[in-house]
Design an enzyme around this catalytic site. Structure first.
Site, PDB file in Angstrom:
ATOM      1  N   ALA A  20     -38.170 -17.236 109.210  1.00 11.31           N
ATOM      2  CA  ALA A  20     -39.576 -17.432 108.886  1.00 11.31           C
ATOM      3  C   ALA A  20     -39.702 -17.250 107.386  1.00 11.31           C
ATOM      4  CB  ALA A  20     -40.416 -16.397 109.613  1.00 11.31           C
ATOM      5  N   CYS A  21     -40.814 -17.678 106.788  1.00 13.08           N
ATOM      6  CA  CYS A  21     -40.776 -17.749 105.337  1.00 13.08           C
ATOM      7  C   CYS A  21     -42.140 -17.887 104.696  1.00 13.08           C
ATOM      8  CB  CYS A  21     -39.958 -18.951 104.887  1.00 13.08           C
ATOM      9  SG  CYS A  21     -38.475 -19.204 105.823  1.00 13.08           S
ATOM     10  N   GLY A  22     -42.124 -17.811 103.358  1.00 10.99           N
ATOM     11  CA  GLY A  22     -43.290 -18.131 102.553  1.00 10.99           C
ATOM     12  C   GLY A  22     -42.972 -19.318 101.661  1.00 10.99           C
ATOM     13  N   HIS A 190     -39.606 -20.869  97.596  1.00 13.07           N
ATOM     14  CA  HIS A 190     -39.406 -20.417  98.968  1.00 13.07           C
ATOM     15  C   HIS A 190     -38.884 -18.988  99.007  1.00 13.07           C
ATOM     16  CE1 HIS A 190     -37.284 -20.183 102.903  1.00 13.07           C
ATOM     17  NE2 HIS A 190     -38.321 -20.888 103.295  1.00 13.07           N
ATOM     18  N   GLY A 191     -39.432 -18.186  99.909  1.00 10.94           N
ATOM     19  CA  GLY A 191     -38.901 -16.851 100.176  1.00 10.94           C
ATOM     20  C   GLY A 191     -38.570 -16.775 101.653  1.00 10.94           C
TER      21      GLY A 191
END
Lengths: 369, 501
Positions: A20-22, A190-191
């Site tokens: 999952a990510c930001g 992206h993180g």
């Protein structure tokens, strides 16, 4: 050197890693180039969405001096992989310039692999002997290196653009790669929050092939069939990440099948039959798309931002199971997981909204930009 | 004198004379002539096949049927089944005939596959609150679509034609008029129409009364060419060339003349009382290029309706399927070795062919490897017993499944395996008017609709748990299956990982 459990076997048939990510991305439609520190700033407010096991960026317009060359960013586990890979590059391409990717030594990022970049063009005689267009040639070359050269991984292969990614938080990755020293008209960040991997540099986002860069938040529940569908067209899903599947699907649909982004979006985030059945008699587009491209429907939660040479778009899955916010200010389009990430770098947007499920938000460079 | 029959009765029929009120319904209901009445109801257990018709219809619940408890000396190698077969064959030199599907306890691969579900990292979807799509299109699809951009938006340049839309990826398998009764076919046709799916005529032609259901019918053209004429070929939505059947790969069929009464004779276009013999091969198809000719002859005859080719799953099924796809078929109908039949030599039914699970896996893989998966739809049949099997078959790569035995069980079939005798007490596999008349088509259709809708609801539940809301996201998605207790070669062939990986 630490490569997690992929050490010595970067290309392996193991388990797929859910994550999952930001995400955050923006494009200046006039083609005005903006420093990489801005996207770092945007990502910094979404630290909670990652866990420090992967961060990365895509910048477009960053290599104006080599804009006709394919810019390969390659990571090597050790020098032997590098030697084999460089031999391969010399055999198949004219390498205009090869150098280490500049990095900052004193920062939070530890144990980096060998990071190189090569500006290159396919050798004409190779194109002729293999009867391939340059783009397809490059795709095959990347697949070849990534599947056959041990300890080598091409993570960026487009023109006048580049991917910068690592195991770490996004801000630290930006510092490591000196992102502030590049300027680009599109930036995507992206993180990552992988759930069960020790983190592998190649597994960080963005994922890239040619000019296509994808950052992605979600887990593709249809991964198995999407992967098998892509294999029919010669794509090898080597990373076992959902994002790789996303990137290849867009490459297939948009570049190879020539579908407009709006239409490709209807493939990966297909409208429901209930909606399609209400179309006028004779409007067979969406029905046909689902019949032909059912195996390319990306089912399950996702929000993606896709960069390409002349634009950027954001898209949600067909029922919007992951957040995605868009905003416009003057000539800049912003798309991010959170409104905060946009407001951090854009004070008073002209318009800010949550795009509905399956509806792409598209920004294209203006004609002369 | 030595008795000729060494085989003891399989079942014992017991009538509780204190409960029996001598209504004689059991006598009327039994198709096998078990019961008689001499002052009280008597039963000849040797004729009983355990079809339970009498048990269900006895108003006093006075009848019980038990397995004959007769003990046989145990022998692990000489199973009782084998001893009985030898006694029968020593009695007459004929082959042992049987009905329905393979009854031997071969490994059932479906029962060794487990389905995935979502937890945390991707959400499951609630099928009661969200759309859950099962619609499926059977037929050839182009590799890609071309889109033009006009002022009105995007338009498709060549829409995909010649596909059959089904609302549920479950169709009824071919069961001929002759092998089953017209009322059984009526029930299937009515149900197919109500469900938005398809029934298949089997090889016995299409009775005039069923022409109104043409939009939900696949007409079959088998080696005997019974009832095949232009109007028939054009009646349905597709034509199926039946090469083989899972229950009896490589052999033909034989409907005895006793069953060819007036209506069947008219439908099959053969004289009353003659045997209807389907040759083992089509005598105009001795090779793949011959098949191609028939496929295109049928397309020419029908204005290019989709053509399905039905084959029994045999060892080389993947290469055969590839040839069929390249020969121009639009649908490949794979019938596994558990598929049912009205009549087959037991030796063939029980020992020939391969499981449908394996066949789906290798055919789907082969077609993908050759990049021609889009040329055909795969319908998998022969051993689909429940919605879980449907989900697993689709995850292995089938577009849809066919059900025959399950549909007949819904109509009352008890799997007594005596279809070939024509005595079916449930009015299904018989042409005796006093027996067929008891199967009310509307009642039967209702039960079939209930069954398939129930499976559809279960499928939606599975999709929701998997976190997908369209059947195409399950199709060929072997990543969502795991094997438990299969050997590594089988898992490799299925392309399914073991549980835990």
């Amino acid at each position: 050197m630490n490569f997690g459990d992929r050490q010595g076997k970067w290309v392996v048939d193991e388990v797929k890693v859910p994550d999952a990510c930001g995400l955050s991305g923006f494009i200046n439609l006039d083609g005005k180039r903006i420093g990489g520190e801005i996207v770092r700033e945007s990502m910094s407010v979404m630290r909670e969405r990652g866990n420090g096991l992967g961060g990365g960026y895509a910048g477009y317009g960053i290599y104006p001096d080599f804009k006709e060359h394919f810019a390969f960013h390659v990571m090597f586990e050790d020098d032997s992989g590098r030697r084999i890979c460089e031999e391969l590059l010399r055999e198949y391409t004219e390498v205009e310039k090869g150098e280490g990717i500049p990095t900052r030594q004193k920062c939070e990022i530890v144990d980096p692999p060998i990071l190189m970049r090569y500006f290159l063009l396919p050798k004409r005689e190779k194109l002729e002997s293999e009867n391939l267009e340059p783009d397809d040639f490059i795709v095959q070359l990347v697949m070849k290196i990534n599947t056959q050269v041990p300890g080598s991984f091409v993570f960026s292969s487009g023109k006048n653009m580049g991917i910068f990614k690592a195991v770490g938080f996004p801000e630290d990755v930006a510092d490591f790669y000196k992102l502030e020293s590049y300027t680009g008209y599109t930036w995507i960040g992206h993180g990552r929050f992988p759930t069960n991997t020790p983190g592998w540099w190649g597994g960080a986002h963005p994922f890239n092939i040619l000019d296509w860069s994808v950052v992605h938040n979600g887990e593709i529940s249809s991964y198995g069939i999407n992967k098998r569908y892509l294999e029919m067209f010669g794509y090898k899903c080597t990373l076992l990440t959902d994002t790789e599947v996303m990137a290849y699907l867009f490459d297939l649909l948009i570049r190879r099948h020539g579908l407009p982004i709006e239409v490709a979006s209807k493939v990966v985030a297909a409208p429901f039959w209930e909606e399609i059945d209400q179309k006028e008699e004779g409007d067979k587009l969406e029905e046909s798309l689902r019949m032909v491209y059912g195996s390319a429907l990306v089912n399950g939660p996702f929000a993606v931002i896709v960069g390409f040479s002349r634009g950027m778009f954001g898209l949600n899955d067909r029922v919007k199971l992951r957040p995605l916010v868009a905003a416009v200010k003057d000539e800049t389009l912003y798309v991010a997981s959170e409104e905060a990430a946009i407001r951090q770098i854009c004070n008073r947007p002209d318009n800010i909204w949550a795009p509905p499920a399956g509806e792409p938000v598209i920004g294209r460079l203006k004609g002369d930009a | 004198m030595m008795p000729n029959n060494f085989v003891p009765s399989e079942f014992i029929v017991n009538v509780d004379h204190q409960r029996c009120r001598r209504c004689k319904r059991c006598i009327l209901n039994c198709g096998f002539g078990v019961f008689d009445f001499q002052n009280m109801t008597t039963a000849d257990s040797s004729k009983c096949v355990a079809c339970h018709r009498c048990v269900i219809f006895c108003p006093e619940e006075a009848i019980t049927i038990t397995r004959n408890p007769l003990a046989f000396k145990e022998h692990a190698s000489w199973d009782v089944r084998l001893r009985k077969a030898i006694w029968k064959q020593a009695q007459t030199p004929g082959m042992i005939l049987t009905g329905m599907g393979n009854e031997l306890p071969w490994l059932n691969i479906f029962d060794h596959l487990l389905i995935d579900a979502c937890q945390v990292t991707n959400p499951s979807i609630d099928p009661l609150r969200e759309p859950m799509e099962l619609r499926t299109y059977l037929g050839r699809k182009p590799e890609k679509v071309s889109v033009s951009n006009s002022n009105d938006g995007f338009e498709i340049e060549t829409p995909v034609e010649n596909n059959i839309k089904i609302d549920i990826p479950i169709i009824f398998s071919g069961m001929s008029y002759g092998s089953i009764s017209l009322n059984a076919q009526r029930a299937l046709a009515i149900a197919a129409e109500r469900l938005g799916t398809l029934m298949n005529t089997g090889e016995g032609g299409l009775h005039n009364e069923l022409y109104p259901y043409a939009n939900n019918i696949i007409v079959q053209c088998a080696s005997g060419r019974f009832g095949v004429h232009t109007e028939y070929l054009n009646a349905g939505v597709a034509v199926e060339i039946k090469i083989g059947q899972g229950a009896k790969p490589g052999i033909g069929g034989h409907l005895p003349g006793e069953k060819i009464e007036r209506e069947i004779s008219g439908t099959r276009m053969i004289p009353v009382g003659t045997d209807a013999i389907s040759p083992a091969p089509h005598h105009d198809i001795y090779s793949i290029e011959d098949l191609r000719q028939l496929i295109y002859a049928l397309k020419e005859a029908t204005g290019y309706k989709p053509v399905s080719v039905k084959i029994a799953t045999v060892h080389n099924v993947a290469a055969i399927a590839s040839g069929i796809a390249r020969a121009g078929a639009d649908i490949i109908y794979l019938d596994g070795f558990r598929g049912g039949t009205g009549a087959s030599p037991a030796i063939v039914r029980d020992h020939v062919g391969i499981p449908i699970e394996i066949a789906i896996a290798v055919v789907d893989k082969q077609l993908r490897k050759e990049g021609i998966r889009n040329l055909v739809s795969i319908v998998a049949a022969g051993g689909i017993r429940q919605a879980a099997d449907v989900a697993k078959a689709i995850a292995l790569g089938a577009d849809a499944v066919g059900i025959g035995t399950a549909a007949l069980i819904a109509l009352g079939c008890r799997l007594c395996q005596k279809c070939y005798t024509g005595n079916c007490s449930w009015g299904i596999a018989t042409q005796r008017p006093e027996l067929t008349g008891r199967l009310d088509p509307d009642w039967g259709a209702e039960r079939l609709v209930n069954l398939v809708n129930s499976w559809a609801t279960e499928l939606k539940e599975i999709l929701g748990a998997l976190g997908v809301n369209a059947i195409e996201s399950l199709r060929g998605n072997r990543e969502r299956l795991r094997a438990l207790g299969l050997d590594s070669t089988t898992m490799e062939i299925l392309d399914v990982k073991p549980a835990g990986r």
